[in-house]
Design an enzyme around this catalytic site. Structure first.
Site, short mmCIF file in Angstrom:
data_model
loop_
_atom_site.label_atom_id
_atom_site.label_comp_id
_atom_site.label_asym_id
_atom_site.label_seq_id
_atom_site.Cartn_x
_atom_site.Cartn_y
_atom_site.Cartn_z
N GLY A 180 0.83 -1.21 0.00
CA GLY A 180 0.00 0.00 0.00
C GLY A 180 0.86 1.25 0.00
N GLY A 182 -0.19 4.23 0.22
CA GLY A 182 -1.09 5.30 0.68
C GLY A 182 -0.36 6.13 1.71
N VAL A 183 -1.16 6.81 2.54
CA VAL A 183 -0.56 7.73 3.51
C VAL A 183 0.34 6.99 4.50
CG1 VAL A 183 -1.10 9.66 5.00
CG2 VAL A 183 -2.76 8.94 3.32
N VAL A 237 -0.71 -8.20 -4.63
CA VAL A 237 -0.13 -9.19 -3.72
C VAL A 237 -0.97 -10.46 -3.75
CG1 VAL A 237 0.45 -9.67 -1.32
CG2 VAL A 237 0.90 -7.42 -2.30
N ALA A 268 -0.52 -1.96 4.83
CA ALA A 268 -1.14 -0.64 5.02
C ALA A 268 -2.04 -0.36 3.83
CB ALA A 268 -0.07 0.43 5.17
N ALA A 319 -8.19 12.71 11.65
CA ALA A 319 -8.46 13.13 13.02
C ALA A 319 -9.22 14.45 13.06
CB ALA A 319 -7.14 13.25 13.78
N HIS A 443 7.90 38.74 4.40
CA HIS A 443 9.07 38.32 3.61
C HIS A 443 10.27 38.19 4.54
CE1 HIS A 443 11.87 37.98 0.30
NE2 HIS A 443 12.64 38.86 0.91
P1 FAD Z 1 -10.08 6.38 17.03
O1 FAD Z 1 -8.96 7.31 17.16
O2 FAD Z 1 -9.84 5.04 16.44
O3 FAD Z 1 -10.67 6.22 18.49
C1 FAD Z 1 -11.73 5.37 18.77
C2 FAD Z 1 -11.67 4.98 20.24
O4 FAD Z 1 -12.86 4.31 20.57
C3 FAD Z 1 -10.52 4.03 20.56
O5 FAD Z 1 -9.86 4.44 21.73
C4 FAD Z 1 -11.22 2.70 20.77
O6 FAD Z 1 -10.55 1.87 21.70
C5 FAD Z 1 -12.55 3.17 21.34
N1 FAD Z 1 -13.64 2.19 21.22
C6 FAD Z 1 -14.00 1.47 20.13
N2 FAD Z 1 -15.08 0.71 20.43
C7 FAD Z 1 -15.40 0.97 21.71
C8 FAD Z 1 -16.41 0.52 22.58
N3 FAD Z 1 -17.33 -0.37 22.19
N4 FAD Z 1 -16.42 0.99 23.84
C9 FAD Z 1 -15.51 1.89 24.25
N5 FAD Z 1 -14.53 2.37 23.47
C10 FAD Z 1 -14.49 1.92 22.21
N6 FAD Z 1 -5.11 11.33 10.84
C11 FAD Z 1 -4.79 12.64 10.68
O7 FAD Z 1 -5.68 13.47 10.57
N7 FAD Z 1 -3.48 13.04 10.65
C12 FAD Z 1 -2.47 12.15 10.77
O8 FAD Z 1 -1.30 12.55 10.74
C13 FAD Z 1 -2.77 10.78 10.93
N8 FAD Z 1 -1.80 9.87 11.05
C14 FAD Z 1 -2.13 8.55 11.23
C15 FAD Z 1 -1.10 7.63 11.32
C16 FAD Z 1 -1.39 6.28 11.50
C17 FAD Z 1 -0.27 5.29 11.62
C18 FAD Z 1 -2.75 5.88 11.61
C19 FAD Z 1 -3.10 4.44 11.84
C20 FAD Z 1 -3.78 6.79 11.49
C21 FAD Z 1 -3.48 8.14 11.30
N9 FAD Z 1 -4.47 9.10 11.15
C22 FAD Z 1 -4.14 10.41 10.97
C23 FAD Z 1 -5.90 8.74 11.19
C24 FAD Z 1 -6.46 9.06 12.59
O9 FAD Z 1 -5.73 8.34 13.55
C25 FAD Z 1 -7.93 8.70 12.66
O10 FAD Z 1 -8.62 9.37 11.63
C26 FAD Z 1 -8.51 9.11 13.98
O11 FAD Z 1 -7.85 8.48 15.06
C27 FAD Z 1 -10.00 8.78 14.05
O12 FAD Z 1 -10.51 9.21 15.26
P2 FAD Z 1 -11.76 8.48 15.95
O13 FAD Z 1 -11.96 9.18 17.25
O14 FAD Z 1 -12.87 8.40 14.99
O15 FAD Z 1 -11.28 6.98 16.19
P1 NAD Z 2 -4.85 4.61 2.23
O1 NAD Z 2 -6.23 4.44 1.77
O2 NAD Z 2 -4.28 5.97 2.36
O3 NAD Z 2 -3.85 3.81 1.27
C1 NAD Z 2 -3.98 2.45 1.03
C2 NAD Z 2 -3.25 2.14 -0.27
O4 NAD Z 2 -3.17 0.74 -0.39
C3 NAD Z 2 -3.96 2.67 -1.49
O5 NAD Z 2 -3.05 3.32 -2.34
C4 NAD Z 2 -4.51 1.41 -2.15
O6 NAD Z 2 -4.61 1.50 -3.55
C5 NAD Z 2 -3.49 0.39 -1.71
N1 NAD Z 2 -3.98 -0.99 -1.69
C6 NAD Z 2 -5.19 -1.44 -1.29
N2 NAD Z 2 -5.24 -2.79 -1.38
C7 NAD Z 2 -4.04 -3.19 -1.85
C8 NAD Z 2 -3.48 -4.46 -2.14
N3 NAD Z 2 -4.16 -5.57 -1.96
N4 NAD Z 2 -2.22 -4.50 -2.60
C9 NAD Z 2 -1.49 -3.37 -2.78
N5 NAD Z 2 -1.99 -2.15 -2.52
C10 NAD Z 2 -3.24 -2.05 -2.05
O7 NAD Z 2 -4.78 3.81 3.63
P2 NAD Z 2 -3.64 3.75 4.72
O8 NAD Z 2 -2.37 4.28 4.22
O9 NAD Z 2 -3.68 2.37 5.26
O10 NAD Z 2 -4.20 4.73 5.80
C11 NAD Z 2 -5.46 4.45 6.46
C12 NAD Z 2 -6.15 5.70 6.86
O11 NAD Z 2 -5.41 6.39 7.85
C13 NAD Z 2 -6.33 6.64 5.69
O12 NAD Z 2 -7.70 6.88 5.54
C14 NAD Z 2 -5.64 7.90 6.06
O13 NAD Z 2 -6.44 9.02 5.84
C15 NAD Z 2 -5.38 7.76 7.56
N6 NAD Z 2 -4.02 8.30 7.79
C16 NAD Z 2 -3.83 9.63 7.64
C17 NAD Z 2 -2.58 10.16 7.79
C18 NAD Z 2 -2.38 11.62 7.60
O14 NAD Z 2 -3.35 12.35 7.59
N7 NAD Z 2 -1.15 12.10 7.45
C19 NAD Z 2 -1.50 9.34 8.09
C20 NAD Z 2 -1.73 7.98 8.20
C21 NAD Z 2 -3.01 7.47 8.06
#
Ligand code: FAD
Ligand code: NAD
Length: 467
Positions: A180, A182-183, A237, A268, A319, A443
């Site tokens: 993947g 992606g991000v 894959v 990812a 987020a 600037h």
């Molecule tokens: P979550 O953050 O997933 O929180 C949900 C919470 O609910 C969790 O604590 C979970 O345990 C809890 N929960 C679930 N079910 C229950 C239940 N039944 N009872 C009680 N608690 C429960 N986004 C950005 O905008 N910028 C970034 O730079 C960015 N970087 C990322 C990097 C990575 C590696 C990953 C994986 C994600 C990233 N994201 C980023 C995406 C971002 O993390 C999510 O969009 C965001 O966390 C979503 O917020 P949420 O509150 O909806 O869910």
């Molecule tokens: P993504 O959707 O950004 O990227 C997934 C990538 O995997 C895509 O390019 C897709 O075409 C590819 N893909 C899907 N199935 C595949 C396969 N079978 N084989 C090869 N490639 C495949 O998802 P992510 O990178 O996993 O991130 C998940 C979420 O977390 C995203 O929605 C993103 O917005 C959020 N996130 C955000 C940030 C940020 O805002 N900086 C950072 C990390 C994650």
């Protein structure tokens, strides 16, 4: 409130600010077994990934850029244990901070699982197994998302890992494969590449960064490849297996069947809404075909007084999108005005160069048949970017030809994630390119690149040749 991620915890705080009595139940359990507020973003996503991106970029710059500044540094050594300790301590500090914010706002936090029952009751099972029931006038579901697993490459969390595992490696893999581009693939691929891993990224699509403006994507691909990220497009894959401490990955591309071996494989390929055991039958909450909780424009579910926000509902999994929804719902519950502008949500990829955009891509504008003007300004012509030894990339602004309204802004280059805030504000205020042209920018700053790109929209840039 069920869930204390970036969607749930702001909703809880705003609801308390609005005078409501608020309980927030969160089930998060860290790898050490401890509970923590903040959800995916603070514990295993945005924050730890940015900590490692920053550290690894510093190492890279110390090794490759100091010489250009006339600084000779020898003996630059990576101490991954310290780097990881720093990451963990930033996370602890931030998640602990939510506890303090809750206390100050009067929000009661409960660590355990919440399950919605009919009639807006919530069954709470604490981590020690004890159960209780809460009655609420309103319930907000903010249960977030989880990594999508591939049938062909199941997580074993040691060799075939998800993004959380990949943030906590205690040694640098010699060879890392990421599925993947992606991000997550690009951010984590960059971290481990800068720390010394050989990184191969397998992407199923033929287009690199298909969601981004393709001019931006093309520029990004060029930089990433120069950094040594081996990005293979059109790679499907077909399987992954672990033997003798290594993962063997098979995939097919235009050239046919391929295999490669890596020390670690990060999968990812996206995330999916997490709603496991979140509600009992008969509540009125429903999922759509992709597993997201069905909501209207204002995040109301099908059940009276039950709302859902963040990654568990439609829209980008970001987020800040979840935060705005959470705040809006808390205001709507209190009878206040609230609105989330889904057309103006910025996206940032925290690689180097950084990538950020808001609004429509050139491809989307053209597909919609809108006649537009395009202004591009390269950071190579920015004095500040030059001084920073970061003069790569560009700012691209799209504006409607008839009204001059800004339709989209796309930035690749230094601090793109910070610069996009100005573009987002401009678009939120429905600014025209001329509005940006007439706004004085200090600037020498990177933000001048936005000013110049706005001028370039009308072929009136000063610091670059208008084409
Ligand atoms: P979550 O953050 O997933 O929180 C949900 C919470 O609910 C969790 O604590 C979970 O345990 C809890 N929960 C679930 N079910 C229950 C239940 N039944 N009872 C009680 N608690 C429960 N986004 C950005 O905008 N910028 C970034 O730079 C960015 N970087 C990322 C990097 C990575 C590696 C990953 C994986 C994600 C990233 N994201 C980023 C995406 C971002 O993390 C999510 O969009 C965001 O966390 C979503 O917020 P949420 O509150 O909806 O869910
Ligand atoms: P993504 O959707 O950004 O990227 C997934 C990538 O995997 C895509 O390019 C897709 O075409 C590819 N893909 C899907 N199935 C595949 C396969 N079978 N084989 C090869 N490639 C495949 O998802 P992510 O990178 O996993 O991130 C998940 C979420 O977390 C995203 O929605 C993103 O917005 C959020 N996130 C955000 C940030 C940020 O805002 N900086 C950072 C990390 C994650």
């Amino acid at each position: 409130m069920i869930g204390a991620g970036p969607a749930g915890y702001p909703a809880a705080i705003r609801a308390a600010q609005n005078g409501l009595k608020v309980v927030c139940v969160d089930a998060w359990v860290n790898r050490d077994g401890g509970s923590a507020l903040g959800g995916t973003c603070l514990n295993a996503g945005c924050i730890p990934s940015k900590a490692l991106l920053e550290s690894s970029e510093l190492l890279h710059r110390a090794r490759s850029e100091f010489a250009a500044h006339g600084i000779t540094a020898s003996g630059i050594v990576l101490d991954l244990a310290v780097m990881q300790k720093r990451r963990a301590s930033i996370v602890r500090n931030m998640t602990g901070g939510i506890g303090s914010l809750f206390k100050a706002a009067g929000v009661t936090a409960i660590f355990g699982r919440g399950r919605l029952l009919p009639g807006r009751r919530v069954e709470v099972t604490r981590h020690d197994g004890s159960r209780s029931e809460l009655d609420a006038r309103h319930v907000v579901l903010a249960s977030g998302s989880e990594p999508t697993e591939l049938k062909s490459a199941r997580f074993d969390h040691e060799y075939i890992v998800d993004s959380w595992d990949a943030l906590e490696f205690d040694s640098v893999p010699g060879k890392l494969c990421v599925i993947g581009a992606g991000v997550i693939g690009l951010e984590l691929g960059s971290v481990w590449r800068r720390l010394g891993a050989e990184v191969v990224v397998l992407e199923a699509l033929e287009n690199f960064l298909a969601i981004a403006d393709q001019q931006l994507a093309g520029e990004a691909a060029r930089h990433f490849r120069k950094q040594g990220l081996d990005i293979r497009l059109g790679a499907k894959v077909t399987g992954a297996s672990v033997a003798n401490g290594a993962v063997s990955v098979s995939y097919s591309d235009r050239a046919g069947a391929q295999t490669l071996t890596a020390d670690k494989l990060i999968v990812a390929v996206g995330r999916r809404p997490y709603t496991t055991d979140l509600y009992a039958p008969g509540t009125g909450v429903e999922l759509d075909q992709r597993g997201f909780i069905q909501v209207d424009d204002q995040c109301r579910t099908g059940a009276d007084g039950v709302w859902a926000v963040g990654d568990c509902v439609r829209g980008p999994m970001l987020a800040h999108k979840g935060k705005e929804e959470g705040i809006a719902v808390a205001d709507l519950i209190a009878g206040r005005y609230a609105h989330v502008n889904y057309d103006v949500i910025p996206s940032v990829i925290y690689t180097a160069p950084e990538i950020a955009w808001v609004g429509q891509t050139e491809e989307q504008v053209r597909a919609a048949g809108t006649d537009c003007k395009i202004g591009v300004f390269p950071f190579a012509a920015s004095g500040r970017a030059r001084a920073m030894e970061a003069a790569v990339g560009f700012v691209k602004i799209l504006a409607a030809r008839d009204s001059d309204t800004i339709l989209g802004v796309h930035i690749i280059g230094p601090m793109a994630g910070e610069l996009i805030a100005e573009a987002t504000l401009a678009m939120e205020f429905q600014a025209s390119a001329e509005d940006l042209q007439r706004t004085i920018h200090a600037h020498p700053t990177l933000a001048e690149a936005l000013h110049e790109a706005a001028l370039a929209v009308d072929k009136r840039a000063i610091d670059s040749i208008n084409r």
